[in-house]
Design a protein around this motif. Structure first.
Motif, mmCIF file in Angstrom:
data_model
loop_
_atom_site.group_PDB
_atom_site.id
_atom_site.type_symbol
_atom_site.label_atom_id
_atom_site.label_comp_id
_atom_site.label_asym_id
_atom_site.label_seq_id
_atom_site.Cartn_x
_atom_site.Cartn_y
_atom_site.Cartn_z
ATOM 1 N N GLU A 88 0.824 -1.210 0.000
ATOM 2 C CA GLU A 88 0.000 0.000 0.000
ATOM 3 C C GLU A 88 0.861 1.263 0.000
ATOM 4 N N CYS A 89 1.877 1.303 0.836
ATOM 5 C CA CYS A 89 2.706 2.512 0.928
ATOM 6 C C CYS A 89 3.536 2.718 -0.332
ATOM 7 N N GLU A 92 1.261 4.112 -2.948
ATOM 8 C CA GLU A 92 0.994 5.526 -2.694
ATOM 9 C C GLU A 92 2.173 6.384 -3.152
ATOM 10 N N TYR A 93 3.386 5.887 -2.936
ATOM 11 C CA TYR A 93 4.594 6.567 -3.429
ATOM 12 C C TYR A 93 4.527 6.726 -4.952
ATOM 13 N N ARG A 95 1.834 6.529 -6.870
ATOM 14 C CA ARG A 95 0.704 7.378 -7.283
ATOM 15 C C ARG A 95 1.082 8.853 -7.255
ATOM 16 N N ALA A 275 3.463 4.687 6.160
ATOM 17 C CA ALA A 275 2.871 5.567 5.150
ATOM 18 C C ALA A 275 3.441 6.978 5.257
ATOM 19 N N ASN A 279 5.728 8.957 2.430
ATOM 20 C CA ASN A 279 5.282 10.275 1.972
ATOM 21 C C ASN A 279 6.409 11.295 2.079
ATOM 22 N N SER A 370 -0.966 16.614 -6.406
ATOM 23 C CA SER A 370 -1.439 15.293 -6.018
ATOM 24 C C SER A 370 -1.926 15.370 -4.582
ATOM 25 N N THR A 372 -2.602 14.431 -0.816
ATOM 26 C CA THR A 372 -1.911 13.514 0.089
ATOM 27 C C THR A 372 -2.812 12.355 0.488
ATOM 28 N N ASP A 373 -4.043 12.657 0.827
ATOM 29 C CA ASP A 373 -5.024 11.628 1.182
ATOM 30 C C ASP A 373 -6.075 11.596 0.078
ATOM 31 N N ASN A 375 -8.178 9.427 -0.963
ATOM 32 C CA ASN A 375 -9.474 8.767 -0.762
ATOM 33 C C ASN A 375 -10.363 9.484 0.236
#
Length: 732
Positions: A88-89, A92-93, A95, A275, A279, A370, A372-373, A375
């Protein structure tokens, strides 16, 4: 443990023998000018059985249930595995990277267990989150029943080094364009390894294995047109461990292992801590910055008629904040440090968007953003709002003054950009006046004195023949002179006293010299004695009263300010020579007054204080005196006989001998008016009249008048046999 590391070493040797061929030469590295480390990023994620262990960070599954029937057992919380947290992390990186840099920033994703699994290539069409998520779904979670001895992160790390040696499409284009100087196309990259290391010794062994692999791959690349030698590789090793456990791996900042390899270690707990760390790393690796948009109005789902304000954090290239750094207004933009204490975010305030989106703004830059959160509901609402063609202006949060619009959010072609608006003076405008500098609208700069200062410090050509080799260079002497002249040089007239006094000019001119003669010392001492004489005579000083209320400081306070500033000026040069020190000693000696002088000053201050109190109470005393006089005269008039027509005197005139002071009825103000408010002019006139009446003898005719009338030539009537009675009234 020793046996375990021997096994790792044997695994690495077997992997390296199966992938390398001898007989190649090392590439001599030239001067590289293209492609930074951020051009290539390889993710190596550990897929060994121990990554199936729980992270022990529980996730509540029953939170969304609004109402629960009786007898229904609530859902038990679940926890993600270390593998799930790592995937997941890392996604996210990627994305954030793809949102901000859709081109030329490439990611190669590798999974390592008993062998390596390359999920994508360096081709641009493989650079998307959807491709990576589909490939990860095919890999599946780690198998906890697999033999740990057969699994190793080394397979993925060796494959990552090999992947860095492969040429990307952009590198190939540059090499063709620079055929004669193809060596100028550099090959740099970064490896991010997400694993669960055993100890610091295990980490050092992984670094040594990567270093040896780079050397072997560079030998292969030297004889191949399809490979490029690695000039620089940054290894970022992230050790992931479950919640509640102590880590066996220490954090370590970036360290150079060799000219080709640098390494840094981060030991992070799984879950939200991992996470946050990823970030921060993506911001550091790709020069990103954070902007938090505050006061975004959004309607509540439960109450459609009400709205609340939310905040949304956006990531973008750091150049969007470049104007803040240049102008020094970063503190005005609401810079704040977040919980981790490592990265900062700039706060900008939401402005109500205009319905007319055709309006053009003077834009100096546009950068992709972009969330940060991504969702969260506020981020989703803001994204949809902008993608529907709306634009949002952002302003600097200020406590006072007019608002400053610094940025704008708008979408173009389905992508959202943060536009930098010009909030400062345009370079196309005329230069600002001196009153619009960094200090605001200051109008009392010492412009004339500054012009004289520039003339005294002008540079002129200096011939080598007249230069003394044993002395300082002319440029050094000029710098030293400029330093002496600017040790104490107030820029504003209202901030200085001595530079506004003509009497201090001789001392201020001489004290900045590198050396003083005896005549210079005497001139400075004479200047000090003249100031002492001015203080004794109580001469006024050019003290600025700008911004102060009232008459400004008292005379004694003015001289104290002047002496303090003069002492400050001379102290900055007192260490130059002994003669400079003598001037300072003279000032200190003159400031220490004898006791009788201090007593005289003390009496003068008390006298000034009494005068001030008298002036403050003057209006009240005058009003009270007018009231008292009116009451006294009213009593006198009541005692007078009705038929009397003569009132002898006025209240402001001195009383004649053996006569009672009286006033005519016309001169007495009615009691009703005396009881009412008295104007400032009336009070001042009464005071002046009272003061003047004490300075002269009243005119005899006015004293002896009847109804303000006095009969002239009374002596002629006496000669004609007429009797003159009191008050000049004649009878036969």
């Amino acid at each position: 443990m020793k046996r375990q590391f021997q096994t790792l070493s044997e695994q690495f040797q077997s992997v390296r023998r199966s992938r390398s061929s001898p007989g190649q030469h090392i590439l001599q590295i030239g001067k590289m000018k293209m492609f930074s480390v951020s051009h290539k990023t390889v993710f190596v994620v550990d897929h060994c059985p121990y990554m199936a262990e729980s992270s022990r960070q529980q996730v509540e599954c029953d939170v969304l249930t609004k109402s629960r029937a009786q007898g229904v057992i609530p859902l038990a919380p679940v926890s993600k595995s270390l593998w799930t947290c790592a995937v997941e992390c890392s996604m996210e990186y990627c994305r954030i990277l793809y949102d901000v840099y859709p081109l030329n920033k490439l990611v190669n994703y590798i999974v390592s267990d008993s062998e390596f699994h390359i999920l994508n290539t360096w081709r641009q069409e493989d650079q998307s989150i959807h491709e990576l998520m589909a490939a990860l779904a095919a890999v599946g979670p780690p198998n906890p029943r697999e033999d740990p001895e057969c699994c190793s992160i080394l397979h993925g790390l060796v494959s990552a080094v090999e992947s860095l040696c492969k040429i990307t499409e952009l590198q190939h284009e540059k090499r063709i364009a620079l055929m004669d100087t193809a060596e100028r196309v550099a090959n740099r990259g970064r490896i991010i390894c997400l694993t669960n290391a055993k100890s610091d010794t295990h980490v050092r062994m992984l670094e040594d294995c990567i270093q040896e692999t780079i050397m072997e791959q560079n030998k292969l690349a030297a004889g191949s047109d399809r490979l490029m030698a690695i000039q620089q590789c940054d290894l970022v090793l992230v050790h992931i461990y479950p919640q509640g456990e102590d880590t066996l791996v220490s954090d370590r900042p970036k360290k150079e292992i060799s000219p080709l390899l640098t390494s840094e270690v981060h030991s992070v707990r799984a879950g939200r801590h991992l996470a946050t760390k990823l970030n921060i790393l993506v911001q550091q690796h790709f020069d990103l910055a954070s902007t938090t948009i505050t006061n975004i109005p959004m309607k509540e789902e439960q109450h459609a008629n009400t709205s609340a304000n939310y905040d949304v954090e956006l990531l973008h290239h750091k150049d969007a904040h470049l104007e803040f750094f240049r102008s020094g207004d970063l503190h005005m933009a609401g810079t704040s440090t977040r919980e981790n204490g490592l990265k900062e975010t700039v706060t900008l305030k939401w402005c109500t968007p205009r319905t007319n989106s055709i309006e053009l703004h003077y834009c100096t830059g546009a950068y992709r953003i972009s969330p940060t959160d991504v969702n969260s509901r506020p981020s989703s609402c803001l994204t949809n709002f902008l993608l529907n063609g709306r634009s949002v202006l952002l302003e600097l949060p200020r406590k006072s003054g007019s608002k400053v619009i610094s940025h704008m959010l708008s979408s173009h072609g389905g992508e959202i950009f943060l536009h930098v608006l010009n909030s400062n003076r345009s370079t196309l405008e005329d230069p600002p006046s001196i009153s619009e500098g960094c200090g605001g609208r200051v109008t009392d700069y010492r412009i004339t004195d500054f012009g004289e200062f520039m003339r005294e410090n002008r540079l002129t050509p200096f011939s080598e023949a007249s230069h003394n080799p044993a002395g300082k260079l002319p440029a050094e002497r000029a710098k030293a002179q400029l330093e002496r002249h600017t040790r104490y040089w107030p820029m504003i007239i209202s901030q200085t006293t001595i530079f506004n006094m003509q009497a201090v000019v001789p001392l201020a001119t001489l004290i900045v010299k590198e050396t003083l003669t005896e005549d210079d010392v005497l001139t400075c001492q004479k200047t000090v004695y003249n100031l002492v004489d001015m203080e004794r005579k109580n001469d006024p000083l050019p003290i600025s009263t700008v911004g102060s209320r009232g008459k400004g400081p008292k005379r004694d306070e003015q001289y104290r300010i002047m002496w303090n500033e003069l002492e400050t000026l001379v102290k900055t040069h007192a260490g130059s020579t002994d003669r400079h020190q003598r001037v300072l000693d003279c000032i200190i000696a003159c400031r220490s007054k004898p006791p009788e002088e201090e007593e005289r000053k003390k009496r003068g201050r008390k006298r000034e204080e009494r005068e001030d109190r008298t002036e403050k109470n003057g209006s009240k005393d005058t009003e009270d005196k007018s009231w008292q006089d009116s009451e006294r005269l009213k009593g006198l008039l009541d005692k007078e006989e009705p038929e009397s027509e003569v009132i002898k005197d006025s209240p402001d005139s001195p009383e004649p001998l053996n006569k009672k002071p009286r006033l005519s009825i016309e001169e007495v103000q009615p009691p009703e008016r005396a009881k009412g408010p008295v104007s400032l002019l009336s009070m001042w006139t009464n005071r002046i009249t009272t003061a003047n009446s004490r300075k002269h003898q009243e005119f005899v005719g006015r004293v002896s008048s009847v109804n303000n009338k006095f009969e002239l030539y009374q002596h002629l009537k006496e000669e004609n046999g007429m009797d003159v009675h009191e008050n000049g009234k004649a009878t036969r």
